[in-house]
Design a protein around this motif. Structure first.
Motif, PDB file in Angstrom:
ATOM      1  N   VAL A 144      -7.982   0.317   0.203  1.00  0.00           N
ATOM      2  CA  VAL A 144      -7.492  -0.862  -0.503  1.00  0.00           C
ATOM      3  C   VAL A 144      -7.625  -2.101   0.383  1.00  0.00           C
ATOM      4  CG1 VAL A 144      -5.542  -1.886  -1.729  1.00  0.00           C
ATOM      5  CG2 VAL A 144      -5.864   0.597  -1.765  1.00  0.00           C
ATOM      6  N   LEU A 145      -7.272  -1.948   1.654  1.00  0.00           N
ATOM      7  CA  LEU A 145      -7.309  -3.084   2.569  1.00  0.00           C
ATOM      8  C   LEU A 145      -8.716  -3.652   2.701  1.00  0.00           C
ATOM      9  CD1 LEU A 145      -5.720  -4.876   4.504  1.00  0.00           C
ATOM     10  CD2 LEU A 145      -6.210  -3.239   6.325  1.00  0.00           C
ATOM     11  N   ARG A 146      -9.734  -2.807   2.673  1.00  0.00           N
ATOM     12  CA  ARG A 146     -11.114  -3.291   2.765  1.00  0.00           C
ATOM     13  C   ARG A 146     -11.415  -4.270   1.636  1.00  0.00           C
ATOM     14  NH1 ARG A 146     -15.075   1.490   2.721  1.00  0.00           N
ATOM     15  NH2 ARG A 146     -16.572  -0.091   3.400  1.00  0.00           N
ATOM     16  N   HIS A 147     -10.964  -3.952   0.434  1.00  0.00           N
ATOM     17  CA  HIS A 147     -11.204  -4.847  -0.703  1.00  0.00           C
ATOM     18  C   HIS A 147     -10.392  -6.136  -0.566  1.00  0.00           C
ATOM     19  CE1 HIS A 147     -13.618  -2.251  -3.449  1.00  0.00           C
ATOM     20  NE2 HIS A 147     -13.100  -1.292  -2.696  1.00  0.00           N
ATOM     21  N   VAL A 148      -9.172  -6.027  -0.081  1.00  0.00           N
ATOM     22  CA  VAL A 148      -8.347  -7.220   0.101  1.00  0.00           C
ATOM     23  C   VAL A 148      -8.971  -8.133   1.156  1.00  0.00           C
ATOM     24  CG1 VAL A 148      -6.084  -8.103   0.776  1.00  0.00           C
ATOM     25  CG2 VAL A 148      -6.245  -6.020  -0.603  1.00  0.00           C
ATOM     26  N   GLU A 149      -9.490  -7.548   2.230  1.00  0.00           N
ATOM     27  CA  GLU A 149     -10.108  -8.354   3.270  1.00  0.00           C
ATOM     28  C   GLU A 149     -11.391  -9.019   2.780  1.00  0.00           C
ATOM     29  OE1 GLU A 149     -10.437  -5.592   6.532  1.00  0.00           O
ATOM     30  OE2 GLU A 149      -8.468  -6.185   7.340  1.00  0.00           O
ATOM     31  N   ALA A 150     -12.132  -8.332   1.897  1.00  0.00           N
ATOM     32  CA  ALA A 150     -13.308  -8.963   1.295  1.00  0.00           C
ATOM     33  C   ALA A 150     -12.889 -10.146   0.428  1.00  0.00           C
ATOM     34  CB  ALA A 150     -14.085  -7.940   0.464  1.00  0.00           C
ATOM     35  N   MET A 151     -11.770 -10.012  -0.288  1.00  0.00           N
ATOM     36  CA  MET A 151     -11.252 -11.126  -1.084  1.00  0.00           C
ATOM     37  C   MET A 151     -10.812 -12.275  -0.183  1.00  0.00           C
ATOM     38  SD  MET A 151      -9.008  -8.917  -3.804  1.00  0.00           S
ATOM     39  CE  MET A 151      -8.284 -10.337  -4.605  1.00  0.00           C
ATOM     40  N   ALA A 152     -10.242 -11.938   0.973  1.00  0.00           N
ATOM     41  CA  ALA A 152      -9.826 -12.973   1.913  1.00  0.00           C
ATOM     42  C   ALA A 152     -11.037 -13.761   2.408  1.00  0.00           C
ATOM     43  CB  ALA A 152      -9.078 -12.343   3.086  1.00  0.00           C
TER      44      ALA A 152
ATOM     45  N   ARG B 256       6.910  -0.409   3.364  1.00  0.00           N
ATOM     46  CA  ARG B 256       6.531  -0.688   1.984  1.00  0.00           C
ATOM     47  C   ARG B 256       5.825   0.543   1.440  1.00  0.00           C
ATOM     48  NH1 ARG B 256       9.931  -3.695   2.244  1.00  0.00           N
ATOM     49  NH2 ARG B 256       9.926  -5.969   2.139  1.00  0.00           N
ATOM     50  N   MET B 257       6.005   0.789   0.149  1.00  0.00           N
ATOM     51  CA  MET B 257       5.381   1.913  -0.516  1.00  0.00           C
ATOM     52  C   MET B 257       4.327   1.394  -1.489  1.00  0.00           C
ATOM     53  SD  MET B 257       7.000   4.324   0.943  1.00  0.00           S
ATOM     54  CE  MET B 257       6.439   5.746   0.000  1.00  0.00           C
ATOM     55  N   PRO B 258       3.423   2.269  -1.941  1.00  0.00           N
ATOM     56  CA  PRO B 258       2.393   1.802  -2.878  1.00  0.00           C
ATOM     57  C   PRO B 258       2.952   1.074  -4.103  1.00  0.00           C
ATOM     58  CG  PRO B 258       1.799   3.954  -2.048  1.00  0.00           C
ATOM     59  CD  PRO B 258       3.178   3.657  -1.504  1.00  0.00           C
ATOM     60  N   ARG B 259       4.147   1.468  -4.561  1.00  0.00           N
ATOM     61  CA  ARG B 259       4.710   0.794  -5.734  1.00  0.00           C
ATOM     62  C   ARG B 259       4.989  -0.680  -5.442  1.00  0.00           C
ATOM     63  NH1 ARG B 259       8.794   4.111  -3.662  1.00  0.00           N
ATOM     64  NH2 ARG B 259      10.701   3.022  -3.000  1.00  0.00           N
ATOM     65  N   HIS B 260       5.405  -0.982  -4.218  1.00  0.00           N
ATOM     66  CA  HIS B 260       5.654  -2.375  -3.845  1.00  0.00           C
ATOM     67  C   HIS B 260       4.344  -3.144  -3.724  1.00  0.00           C
ATOM     68  CE1 HIS B 260       9.169  -0.226  -1.754  1.00  0.00           C
ATOM     69  NE2 HIS B 260       9.644  -0.756  -2.870  1.00  0.00           N
TER      70      HIS B 260
ATOM     71  N   ASN C 294     -20.190  -7.478   0.395  1.00  0.00           N
ATOM     72  CA  ASN C 294     -20.028  -6.375   1.348  1.00  0.00           C
ATOM     73  C   ASN C 294     -18.558  -6.178   1.704  1.00  0.00           C
ATOM     74  OD1 ASN C 294     -22.817  -5.944   1.504  1.00  0.00           O
ATOM     75  ND2 ASN C 294     -23.038  -7.488   3.111  1.00  0.00           N
ATOM     76  N   LEU C 295     -18.179  -4.917   1.868  1.00  0.00           N
ATOM     77  CA  LEU C 295     -16.822  -4.594   2.281  1.00  0.00           C
ATOM     78  C   LEU C 295     -16.763  -4.468   3.805  1.00  0.00           C
ATOM     79  CD1 LEU C 295     -15.800  -1.839  -0.298  1.00  0.00           C
ATOM     80  CD2 LEU C 295     -15.053  -4.215  -0.260  1.00  0.00           C
ATOM     81  N   PRO C 296     -15.688  -4.967   4.428  1.00  0.00           N
ATOM     82  CA  PRO C 296     -15.518  -4.756   5.868  1.00  0.00           C
ATOM     83  C   PRO C 296     -15.368  -3.268   6.178  1.00  0.00           C
ATOM     84  CG  PRO C 296     -14.012  -6.443   5.033  1.00  0.00           C
ATOM     85  CD  PRO C 296     -14.600  -5.760   3.846  1.00  0.00           C
ATOM     86  N   GLU C 297     -15.558  -2.924   7.436  1.00  0.00           N
ATOM     87  CA  GLU C 297     -15.354  -1.543   7.850  1.00  0.00           C
ATOM     88  C   GLU C 297     -13.877  -1.165   7.700  1.00  0.00           C
ATOM     89  OE1 GLU C 297     -17.555   0.741   8.814  1.00  0.00           O
ATOM     90  OE2 GLU C 297     -19.178  -0.671   8.376  1.00  0.00           O
ATOM     91  N   GLY C 298     -13.631   0.099   7.392  1.00  0.00           N
ATOM     92  CA  GLY C 298     -12.250   0.563   7.271  1.00  0.00           C
ATOM     93  C   GLY C 298     -11.560   0.626   8.621  1.00  0.00           C
ATOM     94  N   ARG C 299     -10.240   0.466   8.606  1.00  0.00           N
ATOM     95  CA  ARG C 299      -9.458   0.540   9.845  1.00  0.00           C
ATOM     96  C   ARG C 299      -8.361   1.585   9.669  1.00  0.00           C
ATOM     97  NH1 ARG C 299      -6.400  -3.394  10.734  1.00  0.00           N
ATOM     98  NH2 ARG C 299      -6.694  -4.812   8.991  1.00  0.00           N
ATOM     99  N   THR C 300      -8.181   2.408  10.683  1.00  0.00           N
ATOM    100  CA  THR C 300      -7.118   3.415  10.627  1.00  0.00           C
ATOM    101  C   THR C 300      -6.340   3.378  11.935  1.00  0.00           C
ATOM    102  OG1 THR C 300      -8.689   5.061  11.476  1.00  0.00           O
ATOM    103  CG2 THR C 300      -8.374   4.977   9.097  1.00  0.00           C
ATOM    104  N   PRO C 301      -5.071   3.710  11.945  1.00  0.00           N
ATOM    105  CA  PRO C 301      -4.294   3.982  10.718  1.00  0.00           C
ATOM    106  C   PRO C 301      -3.843   2.689  10.049  1.00  0.00           C
ATOM    107  CG  PRO C 301      -2.896   4.206  12.633  1.00  0.00           C
ATOM    108  CD  PRO C 301      -4.275   3.897  13.166  1.00  0.00           C
ATOM    109  N   VAL C 302      -3.827   2.708   8.742  1.00  0.00           N
ATOM    110  CA  VAL C 302      -3.357   1.575   7.954  1.00  0.00           C
ATOM    111  C   VAL C 302      -2.253   2.068   7.036  1.00  0.00           C
ATOM    112  CG1 VAL C 302      -3.973  -0.067   6.143  1.00  0.00           C
ATOM    113  CG2 VAL C 302      -5.527   0.306   8.047  1.00  0.00           C
ATOM    114  N   GLU C 303      -1.172   1.321   6.960  1.00  0.00           N
ATOM    115  CA  GLU C 303      -0.047   1.683   6.112  1.00  0.00           C
ATOM    116  C   GLU C 303       0.062   0.708   4.942  1.00  0.00           C
ATOM    117  OE1 GLU C 303       3.566   2.173   8.301  1.00  0.00           O
ATOM    118  OE2 GLU C 303       2.536   2.977  10.058  1.00  0.00           O
TER     119      GLU C 303
END
Length: 307
Positions: free
Chosen positions: A31-39, A64-68, A132-141
């Motif tokens: 999910v974060l990869r897509h958000v960072e592409a939007m950024a 925070r949980m996925p629902r939030h 293009n999507l940025p590379e994934g980063r782990t661990p991500v919460e």
């Protein structure tokens, strides 16, 4: 011929199941990869508008949980739709949220829609669309995705979007109260009527009432067996003046938790996108929060077997 059709259908079914399995394995990092592409896309729009392309920094919350995160993603989507409307593009409301435990894949579905809606604005600003999507980063919460979405939302606001006002906050407060009302009705809990509040209420009053509501919601979750993964959300008071954007951020957390616990208790209603409002004041929002508090307190007493 029948054999060829069978194997063709089997191949389609296998591909569908494989796709569904991959979707189920979606992580916050995806999910974060897509958000960072939007950024990156918003940064281009800001630069084209003569604004500092760097988006505001937002510190991640404790838990925070996925629902939030889903509720924050829906806020971002609404802000993008407002930007589209201001620039003469068509808009489309979000689909209701089904009655189920929210997972990263549900957040990704909204973020992907938001990203596509945002990319359509590239010709308006005369910049390329980020593909293009940025590379994934782990661990991500989930809290990292939440912070990235909040930063994105603030970055969008600088592109000429109107400020968050009580009308916007009331939409969330009303959805929150409606689901609490439905839960009380389903569980046979009577709630006394709430008198109308005087108009002197301010966003800070609503924020304080929202904090109390979180505590009361935690008591209800405790009384019913702790159905909320991660527990009820916590949020710090703003260090300065409280404005409607602070309140809507708090109430989105409450809405996510109320909806999640109601679903866990058997509520089969879908969470509808709240209808736009006009003429609302902080007092109207305060009334919705106060009504929700009364419902949650009554639900807790009923769960504890109190009269």
């Amino acid at each position: 011929m029948v054999v060829r059709v069978f194997w063709s259908m089997l191949g389609l079914l296998t591909a569908h199941l494989a796709t569904g399995s991959a979707w189920a394995q979606t992580t916050p990092s995806d999910v974060l990869r897509h958000v960072e592409a939007m950024a990156q896309q918003v940064a281009l729009y800001r630069f084209a508008d003569g604004i500092d392309p760097d988006l505001p920094e937002v510190t991640a919350d404790d838990i925070r949980m996925p629902r939030h995160v889903l509720q924050q993603a829906r806020i971002v989507y609404r802000r993008i739709e407002m930007l589209r409307w201001l620039n003469g593009l068509e808009t489309e409301p979000l689909s209701p949220v089904p009655p189920q435990e929210i997972r990263p894949a549900d957040v990704l579905a909204v973020v992907e829609r938001a990203r596509a809606a945002l990319a359509d604005l590239a010709p308006v600003y005369g910049v390329p669309a980020v593909t293009n999507l940025p590379e994934g980063r782990t661990p991500v919460e989930p809290k990292d995705v939440m912070a990235a979405l909040q930063s994105l939302s603030q970055g969008l606001d600088d592109l000429g979007l109107p400020d968050i006002v009580p009308n916007d906050v009331f939409r969330i407060a009303h959805a929150m109260r409606v689901h609490a009302d439905g839960l009380a009705e389903a569980r046979g809990v009577e709630v006394p009527a709430l008198p109308h509040t005087a108009d002197q209420r301010q966003p800070a009053d609503v924020f304080e009432a929202g904090l109390l509501l979180l505590e009361e919601l935690q008591a209800f979750d405790d009384a019913t067996g702790n159905y909320l993964p991660g527990g009820v959300a916590a949020i710090a008071r703003p260090s300065g003046r409280v404005d409607p954007s602070d309140v809507i951020r708090l109430l989105e957390l409450v809405l996510a938790d109320i909806y999640s616990v109601s679903v866990a208790l058997g509520d089969e209603r879908w969470l509808e996108d709240p209808a736009p409002q006009v003429g609302r004041t902080p007092a109207d929002v305060f009334d919705e929060v106060s009504r929700t508090r009364m419902i949650v307190v009554a639900l807790t007493a009923s769960a504890q077997g109190l009269p």
